[in-house]
Write a protein that holds these residues in place. Structure first.
Motif, PDB file in Angstrom:
ATOM      1  N   THR A  59       0.845  -1.185   0.000  1.00  0.00           N
ATOM      2  CA  THR A  59       0.000   0.000   0.000  1.00  0.00           C
ATOM      3  C   THR A  59       0.885   1.241   0.000  1.00  0.00           C
ATOM      4  O   THR A  59       1.908   1.282   0.685  1.00  0.00           O
ATOM      5  CB  THR A  59      -0.908   0.019   1.241  1.00  0.00           C
ATOM      6  OG1 THR A  59      -1.674  -1.181   1.263  1.00  0.00           O
ATOM      7  CG2 THR A  59      -1.852   1.198   1.222  1.00  0.00           C
ATOM      8  N   LYS A  61       1.007   5.721  -0.146  1.00  0.00           N
ATOM      9  CA  LYS A  61       0.343   7.013   0.025  1.00  0.00           C
ATOM     10  C   LYS A  61       1.006   7.957  -0.975  1.00  0.00           C
ATOM     11  O   LYS A  61       2.209   8.188  -0.905  1.00  0.00           O
ATOM     12  CB  LYS A  61       0.510   7.530   1.453  1.00  0.00           C
ATOM     13  CG  LYS A  61      -0.173   8.840   1.717  1.00  0.00           C
ATOM     14  CD  LYS A  61       0.018   9.237   3.169  1.00  0.00           C
ATOM     15  CE  LYS A  61      -0.557  10.591   3.456  1.00  0.00           C
ATOM     16  NZ  LYS A  61      -0.295  11.005   4.843  1.00  0.00           N
ATOM     17  N   VAL A  73      -3.527  10.471  -1.639  1.00  0.00           N
ATOM     18  CA  VAL A  73      -4.375   9.317  -1.946  1.00  0.00           C
ATOM     19  C   VAL A  73      -3.663   8.083  -1.421  1.00  0.00           C
ATOM     20  O   VAL A  73      -2.454   7.931  -1.588  1.00  0.00           O
ATOM     21  CB  VAL A  73      -4.607   9.179  -3.477  1.00  0.00           C
ATOM     22  CG1 VAL A  73      -5.517   8.008  -3.770  1.00  0.00           C
ATOM     23  CG2 VAL A  73      -5.165  10.453  -4.046  1.00  0.00           C
ATOM     24  N   LYS A  74      -4.420   7.188  -0.794  1.00  0.00           N
ATOM     25  CA  LYS A  74      -3.850   5.973  -0.246  1.00  0.00           C
ATOM     26  C   LYS A  74      -4.490   4.768  -0.920  1.00  0.00           C
ATOM     27  O   LYS A  74      -5.707   4.725  -1.105  1.00  0.00           O
ATOM     28  CB  LYS A  74      -4.105   5.924   1.261  1.00  0.00           C
ATOM     29  CG  LYS A  74      -3.309   4.887   1.995  1.00  0.00           C
ATOM     30  CD  LYS A  74      -3.680   4.754   3.460  1.00  0.00           C
ATOM     31  CE  LYS A  74      -3.622   6.055   4.204  1.00  0.00           C
ATOM     32  NZ  LYS A  74      -3.910   5.891   5.639  1.00  0.00           N
ATOM     33  N   GLY A  75      -3.680   3.795  -1.308  1.00  0.00           N
ATOM     34  CA  GLY A  75      -4.189   2.577  -1.925  1.00  0.00           C
ATOM     35  C   GLY A  75      -3.052   1.723  -2.454  1.00  0.00           C
ATOM     36  O   GLY A  75      -1.882   2.064  -2.335  1.00  0.00           O
ATOM     37  N   LEU A  89      -4.303   3.616  -9.054  1.00  0.00           N
ATOM     38  CA  LEU A  89      -4.401   3.022  -7.729  1.00  0.00           C
ATOM     39  C   LEU A  89      -5.675   2.201  -7.618  1.00  0.00           C
ATOM     40  O   LEU A  89      -6.691   2.509  -8.239  1.00  0.00           O
ATOM     41  CB  LEU A  89      -4.410   4.109  -6.654  1.00  0.00           C
ATOM     42  CG  LEU A  89      -3.130   4.905  -6.488  1.00  0.00           C
ATOM     43  CD1 LEU A  89      -3.339   6.024  -5.483  1.00  0.00           C
ATOM     44  CD2 LEU A  89      -1.999   4.022  -6.043  1.00  0.00           C
ATOM     45  N   ASP A  91      -7.919   2.015  -5.308  1.00  0.00           N
ATOM     46  CA  ASP A  91      -8.636   2.562  -4.163  1.00  0.00           C
ATOM     47  C   ASP A  91     -10.119   2.644  -4.500  1.00  0.00           C
ATOM     48  O   ASP A  91     -10.567   2.101  -5.511  1.00  0.00           O
ATOM     49  CB  ASP A  91      -8.077   3.926  -3.757  1.00  0.00           C
ATOM     50  CG  ASP A  91      -8.204   4.965  -4.849  1.00  0.00           C
ATOM     51  OD1 ASP A  91      -8.399   4.581  -6.012  1.00  0.00           O
ATOM     52  OD2 ASP A  91      -8.104   6.163  -4.547  1.00  0.00           O
TER      53      ASP A  91
END
Length: 108
Positions: A59, A61, A73-75, A89, A91
């Motif tokens: 994962t 960021k 954005v995180k994923g 990503l 997400d």
């Protein structure tokens, strides 16, 4: 007799709706951020982190620049498209980010 005090002299009551809209627009424009220019070392670091995260299914960021602001954005990385110069990503929004807008990548 009861006086209204300072309520009658507040700026919001003395301004026209056009003036408040114009001030909101002005303050929004002055808060625009400039996109920083990354050097070779920063680009190589981002590339290394992206390759590591893609191959190890980690994962990340991602900090990127869009519409005169910075976004995080995180994923997990779904794919890196070298022809279109984008990464996607996995997400909730399936975010697609152009390489030129990348600012930083953190592997979580």
């Amino acid at each position: 007799m009861q006086d209204r005090g300072t309520i009658k002299w507040t700026a919001s009551t003395m301004m026209m709706p056009e003036q408040t809209a114009m001030l909101k627009k002005y303050f929004a424009e002055t808060e625009h951020k400039e996109k920083p220019i990354l050097d070779e070392q920063q680009l190589a670091d981002i590339n290394m982190k992206l390759q590591c995260a893609l191959h190890n299914d980690l994962t990340v960021k991602v900090k990127h620049f869009k519409n005169h602001d910075y976004y995080h954005v995180k994923g997990k990385l779904k794919m890196i498209n070298s022809k279109r110069c984008t990464l996607q990503l996995n997400d909730a929004d399936h975010t697609e980010i152009a390489f030129e807008n990348l600012l930083d990548v953190t592997v979580l």
